[in-house]
Design a protein around this motif. Sequence first.
Motif, PDB file in Angstrom:
ATOM      1  N   LEU A  43      73.032 -10.181  -6.274  1.00 57.63           N
ATOM      2  CA  LEU A  43      72.736 -11.289  -5.363  1.00 57.63           C
ATOM      3  C   LEU A  43      71.396 -11.921  -5.690  1.00 57.63           C
ATOM      4  N   LEU A  44      70.399 -11.080  -5.949  1.00 59.08           N
ATOM      5  CA  LEU A  44      69.059 -11.595  -6.240  1.00 59.08           C
ATOM      6  C   LEU A  44      69.056 -12.441  -7.504  1.00 59.08           C
ATOM      7  N   ILE A  45      69.870 -12.032  -8.483  1.00 62.05           N
ATOM      8  CA  ILE A  45      69.878 -12.759  -9.758  1.00 62.05           C
ATOM      9  C   ILE A  45      70.705 -14.035  -9.647  1.00 62.05           C
ATOM     10  N   LYS A  46      71.887 -13.928  -9.028  1.00 62.69           N
ATOM     11  CA  LYS A  46      72.855 -15.008  -9.104  1.00 62.69           C
ATOM     12  C   LYS A  46      72.803 -15.974  -7.926  1.00 62.69           C
ATOM     13  N   LEU A  47      72.145 -15.570  -6.823  1.00 58.55           N
ATOM     14  CA  LEU A  47      72.226 -16.350  -5.604  1.00 58.55           C
ATOM     15  C   LEU A  47      71.622 -17.706  -5.798  1.00 58.55           C
ATOM     16  N   LYS A  48      72.344 -18.729  -5.300  1.00 60.46           N
ATOM     17  CA  LYS A  48      71.790 -20.080  -5.325  1.00 60.46           C
ATOM     18  C   LYS A  48      70.749 -20.176  -4.232  1.00 60.46           C
ATOM     19  N   LYS A  49      69.838 -21.123  -4.384  1.00 61.48           N
ATOM     20  CA  LYS A  49      68.702 -21.250  -3.466  1.00 61.48           C
ATOM     21  C   LYS A  49      69.135 -21.505  -2.037  1.00 61.48           C
ATOM     22  N   GLU A  50      70.298 -22.147  -1.849  1.00 63.42           N
ATOM     23  CA  GLU A  50      70.570 -22.642  -0.507  1.00 63.42           C
ATOM     24  C   GLU A  50      70.877 -21.560   0.510  1.00 63.42           C
ATOM     25  N   THR A  51      71.123 -20.323   0.085  1.00 64.56           N
ATOM     26  CA  THR A  51      71.476 -19.293   1.045  1.00 64.56           C
ATOM     27  C   THR A  51      70.272 -18.888   1.894  1.00 64.56           C
ATOM     28  N   TRP A  52      69.108 -18.709   1.246  1.00 67.23           N
ATOM     29  CA  TRP A  52      67.888 -18.536   2.043  1.00 67.23           C
ATOM     30  C   TRP A  52      66.661 -19.035   1.291  1.00 67.23           C
TER      31      TRP A  52
ATOM     32  N   GLY B 248      74.153  -2.746   6.647  1.00 72.02           N
ATOM     33  CA  GLY B 248      73.510  -3.783   7.447  1.00 72.02           C
ATOM     34  C   GLY B 248      72.697  -4.758   6.619  1.00 72.02           C
ATOM     35  N   LEU B 249      72.299  -4.352   5.417  1.00 70.50           N
ATOM     36  CA  LEU B 249      71.476  -5.221   4.562  1.00 70.50           C
ATOM     37  C   LEU B 249      72.347  -6.113   3.689  1.00 70.50           C
ATOM     38  N   VAL B 250      73.319  -5.520   3.029  1.00 67.81           N
ATOM     39  CA  VAL B 250      74.057  -6.233   1.982  1.00 67.81           C
ATOM     40  C   VAL B 250      75.223  -7.048   2.526  1.00 67.81           C
ATOM     41  N   CYS B 251      75.972  -6.481   3.478  1.00 68.12           N
ATOM     42  CA  CYS B 251      77.187  -7.176   3.953  1.00 68.12           C
ATOM     43  C   CYS B 251      76.902  -8.567   4.518  1.00 68.12           C
ATOM     44  N   PRO B 252      75.863  -8.743   5.357  1.00 62.32           N
ATOM     45  CA  PRO B 252      75.600 -10.107   5.838  1.00 62.32           C
ATOM     46  C   PRO B 252      75.281 -11.067   4.693  1.00 62.32           C
ATOM     47  N   HIS B 253      74.561 -10.603   3.673  1.00 58.94           N
ATOM     48  CA  HIS B 253      74.216 -11.506   2.566  1.00 58.94           C
ATOM     49  C   HIS B 253      75.446 -11.904   1.774  1.00 58.94           C
ATOM     50  N   ILE B 254      76.368 -10.965   1.566  1.00 57.65           N
ATOM     51  CA  ILE B 254      77.616 -11.308   0.864  1.00 57.65           C
ATOM     52  C   ILE B 254      78.369 -12.367   1.666  1.00 57.65           C
ATOM     53  N   CYS B 255      78.421 -12.183   2.976  1.00 57.24           N
ATOM     54  CA  CYS B 255      79.121 -13.157   3.826  1.00 57.24           C
ATOM     55  C   CYS B 255      78.415 -14.509   3.788  1.00 57.24           C
TER      56      CYS B 255
ATOM     57  N   VAL C 146      75.867   7.976   0.502  1.00 53.39           N
ATOM     58  CA  VAL C 146      75.601   7.971  -0.940  1.00 53.39           C
ATOM     59  C   VAL C 146      76.377   6.832  -1.595  1.00 53.39           C
ATOM     60  N   ILE C 147      77.660   6.683  -1.200  1.00 58.89           N
ATOM     61  CA  ILE C 147      78.515   5.665  -1.812  1.00 58.89           C
ATOM     62  C   ILE C 147      78.024   4.265  -1.447  1.00 58.89           C
ATOM     63  N   THR C 148      77.626   4.058  -0.180  1.00 59.25           N
ATOM     64  CA  THR C 148      77.156   2.711   0.195  1.00 59.25           C
ATOM     65  C   THR C 148      75.910   2.346  -0.598  1.00 59.25           C
ATOM     66  N   ALA C 149      75.067   3.334  -0.893  1.00 60.21           N
ATOM     67  CA  ALA C 149      73.879   3.059  -1.707  1.00 60.21           C
ATOM     68  C   ALA C 149      74.282   2.725  -3.136  1.00 60.21           C
ATOM     69  N   PHE C 150      75.244   3.504  -3.700  1.00 59.14           N
ATOM     70  CA  PHE C 150      75.713   3.232  -5.072  1.00 59.14           C
ATOM     71  C   PHE C 150      76.366   1.864  -5.172  1.00 59.14           C
ATOM     72  N   LEU C 151      77.128   1.488  -4.145  1.00 55.54           N
ATOM     73  CA  LEU C 151      77.787   0.172  -4.155  1.00 55.54           C
ATOM     74  C   LEU C 151      76.797  -0.926  -3.806  1.00 55.54           C
ATOM     75  N   GLY C 152      75.963  -0.652  -2.817  1.00 56.04           N
ATOM     76  CA  GLY C 152      75.094  -1.701  -2.275  1.00 56.04           C
ATOM     77  C   GLY C 152      73.966  -2.114  -3.203  1.00 56.04           C
ATOM     78  N   ALA C 153      73.358  -1.158  -3.894  1.00 57.18           N
ATOM     79  CA  ALA C 153      72.197  -1.474  -4.734  1.00 57.18           C
ATOM     80  C   ALA C 153      72.543  -2.458  -5.857  1.00 57.18           C
ATOM     81  N   PRO C 154      73.599  -2.216  -6.653  1.00 57.52           N
ATOM     82  CA  PRO C 154      73.912  -3.195  -7.688  1.00 57.52           C
ATOM     83  C   PRO C 154      74.331  -4.545  -7.111  1.00 57.52           C
ATOM     84  N   VAL C 155      75.017  -4.523  -5.973  1.00 59.38           N
ATOM     85  CA  VAL C 155      75.408  -5.795  -5.346  1.00 59.38           C
ATOM     86  C   VAL C 155      74.155  -6.581  -4.947  1.00 59.38           C
ATOM     87  N   LEU C 156      73.166  -5.876  -4.418  1.00 57.73           N
ATOM     88  CA  LEU C 156      71.936  -6.540  -3.999  1.00 57.73           C
ATOM     89  C   LEU C 156      71.216  -7.141  -5.199  1.00 57.73           C
TER      90      LEU C 156
END
Lengths: 274, 366
Positions: free
Chosen positions: B357-366, B294-301, B344-354
Amino acid sequence: MKVDMEKVTFSYSRDAFVLKDIDLVLDEPGLTCIIGPNGVGKSTLVKCINKLLIPTSGSIFLDETDVKSLNFKMLSKKIGFVPATTSDSFSMSVIDTVLMGRTPHKHLGSENEDLHIVYNILEDMNLTHLALRNNNELSAGQHQRVSIARGLAQEPDLLILDEPTANLDIRHQVMVIELLKKVAHENKITVLMISHDLNITAKYADKVIVMSTPGVIHSVGTPREVMNEDMIRYVYGMNSKILDMDGHLHIILGSAVSDDEMILLHRNECDYGN
Amino acid sequence: MKLPWQKYTAHDNSSEEEKRVLQGYSLYVFKKYLFIIICIVATILIAGLSISIGIGGISIIRAYEILIEHVQGNIVNEIEDYIIWGVRLPPLLGGLIAGAGLAITGAVMQSTLKNPLADPYTTGISSGASFGATLSIVMGINIIGVGNQYGIVLNAFLFSLIPMFAIMIVSSMRRASATTIILAGIAVMYMFNAMTTIMMLRADPVALADAYSWQVGTLSLIKMKDLPIMFGFVLVGGVSLMLLSSKINILSAGDESAKSLGVNADTLRIVCLLIVSMMAAAIVSFTGIIGFVGLVCPHICRMVIGSDNRYLLPASAMFGAMFLILANLIGNNIIAPTTLQVGVITAFLGAPVLIFLLIKLKKETW
């Protein structure tokens, strides 16, 4: 549309009045500017009209209907509001942001027509080149023009703008004010604008509402009727010189009045110019 | 009938500039629908992989054939049919429903609370559910007096709704602003977490292991008869939220602008909170607490298609469904025959993705 405010008072507590017994009628189309010093209740006054704030006492009528009986959906078809600052969270493209203004009029199958209306407004606001840019990528001035465009997209009978030119450069200030005046006259609506720029007000306003402490209306009339050196001294505590050139007034500000003199001016609560 | 991105056409007297802008807007809308279609296709492929990988040597195409044969009542191989329908399909369908539900509720919570860290559990739902499940597992106390696994499910569901009611009571005394909802949710979360911790400290090792396992989140306990309840809540809630998506968009303009456009921001937030709570409660009570979807998937979209909820909600639903069944597929096979729980897997996948996102995300998303 006629706006009738009767004995409207607003306060956050028993002793802290922001507005006091406001009686005001707005019934003519055109550009009306509300001027006055900071904290005198200009924003509070306009927010009471569109029910963003509820008066402590008094009544506000829109075309003889008490505002209290109207919900936000009904009000949105009559009144548009452009706040002084807007939120930037999860912003969308400029065109989608302005399309929000069509919400009160949206119905099944209206998407294409809504988009045409929005395009025409973007063209008038000189924003078409930014149509698909994200709102977050814009400068403060561009952002403000988008907010004004959204207000215009609502096609209201009364459009309220809280300091719409605050972040704009002088060229865009003039462009926006001229557009607002044109919209007001062509569409026969009232555009009610809070302004801190006395020269813009003097040049473009059809009607001026002057507010002074303690949250009262000092005077209402055309710029020539209400804008004079004594009013500026009393309301703003500023000395000034007013010149009448090129068909309108030009206000040149001088020095600030001292605090003692301000107290003297207000001691008798002189009903100057009213 | 025109496709959604073909609705925007120029008038005869439109200028060249207007035609250019309308064409650009049509393409802009088309790209959003294209992303949703890609997610649907990817979900179908991953679903096929999920039910084919494992014992039995069943290929993806054969797996889909078995599904069709079963629906038509024309079962060719009963063992293959049992493997697919009886064993692999319920967790897959549960994963699709849970993934879609968690992602769409996460997107709505972020938009209505204007907080990129919000997720379906921000209002304390997970803490309430965890408390209810632990109460059943450790203490054997079931609110509706049903034993076995359904006692845990019902307890989790009922207690997960308590935080929602607490928030509504607080919101009725103060404004239902985003800050009020978040702070009330945090307060309730800490309270339930504390009570859960007390029970777990006093639990015997077997009960403690069961309670902890429930909290991590799994799809493996889902049976075919559980799916209609989950699907019903997620479908009704999801459709309701999509119908409200235009109004949710308006919240991004601020509460004053929203009210001036005819949307009562406080009422809309409470309605969305109610729907999200019911959906999340229905999911959590069967799956436990599956985090990050619920946290990561909307941000990826959002990175791909922007923040317009009219497209973001269906995109999040499809992406969330795909993400969760992919995580389940990895968990079932990465150290086979041992299974790693999907939470466990969603945490392993989700944490690095998050973090990415924090590092690479352009300002315009939020």
